[in-house]
Design an enzyme around this catalytic site. Structure first.
Site, PDB file in Angstrom:
ATOM      1  N   VAL A   7       0.857  -1.188   0.000  1.00  0.00           N
ATOM      2  CA  VAL A   7       0.000   0.000   0.000  1.00  0.00           C
ATOM      3  C   VAL A   7       0.893   1.238   0.000  1.00  0.00           C
ATOM      4  O   VAL A   7       1.838   1.324   0.771  1.00  0.00           O
ATOM      5  CB  VAL A   7      -0.918   0.021   1.252  1.00  0.00           C
ATOM      6  CG1 VAL A   7      -1.690   1.330   1.334  1.00  0.00           C
ATOM      7  CG2 VAL A   7      -1.872  -1.155   1.243  1.00  0.00           C
ATOM      8  N   GLY A  38       4.534   4.147   2.797  1.00  0.00           N
ATOM      9  CA  GLY A  38       4.011   2.900   2.241  1.00  0.00           C
ATOM     10  C   GLY A  38       4.229   1.760   3.214  1.00  0.00           C
ATOM     11  O   GLY A  38       4.926   1.911   4.224  1.00  0.00           O
ATOM     12  N   LYS A  39       3.616   0.656   2.949  1.00  0.00           N
ATOM     13  CA  LYS A  39       3.854  -0.536   3.780  1.00  0.00           C
ATOM     14  C   LYS A  39       3.447  -1.760   2.995  1.00  0.00           C
ATOM     15  O   LYS A  39       2.572  -1.694   2.129  1.00  0.00           O
ATOM     16  CB  LYS A  39       3.007  -0.461   5.054  1.00  0.00           C
ATOM     17  CG  LYS A  39       3.568  -1.298   6.191  1.00  0.00           C
ATOM     18  CD  LYS A  39       4.672  -0.525   6.877  1.00  0.00           C
ATOM     19  CE  LYS A  39       5.163  -1.176   8.135  1.00  0.00           C
ATOM     20  NZ  LYS A  39       5.932  -0.212   8.937  1.00  0.00           N
ATOM     21  N   GLY A  40       4.086  -2.877   3.313  1.00  0.00           N
ATOM     22  CA  GLY A  40       3.720  -4.129   2.656  1.00  0.00           C
ATOM     23  C   GLY A  40       3.561  -5.221   3.681  1.00  0.00           C
ATOM     24  O   GLY A  40       4.017  -5.093   4.826  1.00  0.00           O
TER      25      GLY A  40
END
Ligand code: GLU
Length: 420
Positions: free
Chosen positions: A64, A109-111
């Site tokens: 995201v 962001g992050k995953g």
């Protein structure tokens, strides 16, 4: 996919609740509010992996990007069984505000991949990682989105990410990811950066409150990269660390724990269990111990409206992302507890990630001292900016940190305008 939780324990709703308060205080215009409240881009992929026994497991993965207004999206990748889309969204937005609070030129962001890294072999982890990276590659890039470690991932996972991306691009591209091993373009001081940042802001808070480290005790929830290093760093500062925990529970010794012995034990066994040097406490009890400083450095939602009234610490330094719910904020405020919010307290990590990215792009590397001095300067300045904002607007440190971060993102969004 795991079902997202609702209400107090939904991290994205918790993020939005604080964002709304900060936006109202800033008088943010409704159009900007709409833009900044939501995520720019989300990807969800299936990751088929051949397991060691020959069977295939299909994992679910996310990336995201909450905002790229101030720079490439930046934020970790989490491997855990309870990863879900709202959690990744919240973590991505927190990265946006965090990067803005410390004023490094990144968005957020992050995953995440739903998996249990502790139950997988090294080969399985490598295959999950490479296939995940291949699946999200189109939105990654040193100028687009730069991942890093988070819960359940480490330097080795970042090395596989860097290799997969570089192989596809037919180039050596270390700036695609931070938190890499030193030999691959990693930065000195990155591993200990988050824990060191936790120590620096705690030291600044004690000074601000007229408390002396040597007179203070601390309890740390979490014994991973953030928890253990925060404990070691606080103890170097003169604080007596009396309790620490991992996922199975904690250890408490009111005379202080032997942290170096604990570190050796953890390196050998990967868990606190079996170390005798204190009495066993649960992960709930550790939060309620009679200490001066509490560092929740494990996971989200550990201090809620149910247990906030029982907290005895005078200072809470949020090593983890989102350890306190919005419902608990009010109770901690009423109790007069000095909370150093996550988007400031654990920003030492992403600050040194920024230094790593800069060094990779220059192909010119800094000494440990250069990294530490620059990081120290940023953390001290950011702490002062948040406390000043809180004083000027008569808000909590958390809302002040959001105001600082949201305002910086709002300013550039206004300048850039809406591309139509
Ligand atoms: N995962 C860390 C965080 O939540 C570090 C992110 C980064 O260095 O990009 O802040």
């Amino acid at each position: 996919m795991n079902q997202p939780v609702h209400g107090e324990e939904n991290p994205f709703e918790a993020m939005q609740a604080r964002f709304d308060l900060a936006a109202a205080k800033l008088g943010l215009e409704p159009n900007l509010l709409q833009i900044l409240r939501t995520c720019e881009r989300e990807i969800k992929i299936s990751i088929p992996v051949v397991m060691d026994d020959g069977s295939v497991t299909v994992f679910e993965g996310y990336r995201v990007q909450h905002s790229t207004a101030r720079g490439p999206a930046k934020g970790g990748i989490r491997y855990a069984p309870n990863v879900n889309s709202d959690e990744v969204r919240a973590l991505a937005a927190w990265m946006t505000w965090k990067c803005a609070v410390v004023n490094v030129p990144f968005g957020g962001g992050k995953g995440g991949v739903i998996c249990d890294p502790f139950k997988m072999s090294k080969g399985e982890l490598e295959r999950v990682t490479r296939r995940y990276v291949a699946g999200i590659m189109d939105i990654l890039g040193p100028d687009r989105d730069v991942p890093a470690p988070d819960m359940g991932t480490d330097g080795q996972v970042m090395a596989w990410l860097m290799d997969t991306y570089s192989m596809h691009q037919r180039a050596y591209l270390p700036a695609i990811v931070t938190g890499k091993p030193i030999g691959l373009g990693g930065s000195l001081g990155r591993i200990e950066a988050t824990g060191r940042g936790v120590m620096i802001v705690t030291r600044q808070a004690l000074d601000h409150l007229g408390m002396k480290p040597g007179d203070c005790s601390a309890a740390i929830q979490g014994a991973g990269n953030v928890g253990l290093i925060s404990a070691l760093q606080l103890s170097k500062l003169g604080v007596k660390v009396v309790a620490i925990s991992d996922i199975h529970g904690g250890l408490y010794n009111k005379n202080g724990l032997d942290l170096e012995a604990i570190q050796k034990h953890l390196q050998k066994t990967r868990k606190l269990e079996g170390f005798d040097g204190g009495e066993r406490v649960s992960n709930t009890q550790i939060l309620e111990l009679p200490v001066d400083i509490l560092v929740p450095a494990a996971t989200e939602n550990v201090i809620t409206s149910r247990n906030a009234a029982n907290i005895k610490a005078k200072v809470i330094t949020e090593g983890a992302n989102g350890p306190v719910t919005a419902g608990a904020d009010k109770i901690l405020d009423q109790k007069g507890i000095f909370v150093i919010p996550d988007i400031l307290a654990n920003a030492g990590g992403v600050t040194v990630s920024y230094f790593e990215w800069v060094q990779d792009r220059m192909a010119f590397f800094w000494t440990q001292k250069e990294v530490e001095d620059r990081m120290e300067h940023i953390m001290v300045e950011s702490f002062a900016a948040v406390v000043d904002m809180a004083r000027r607007f008569q808000v909590s440190n958390r809302i002040a940190a959001y105001m600082l971060g949201v305002n910086r993102v709002a300013e550039v969004t206004r300048m850039r305008g809406i591309y139509a």
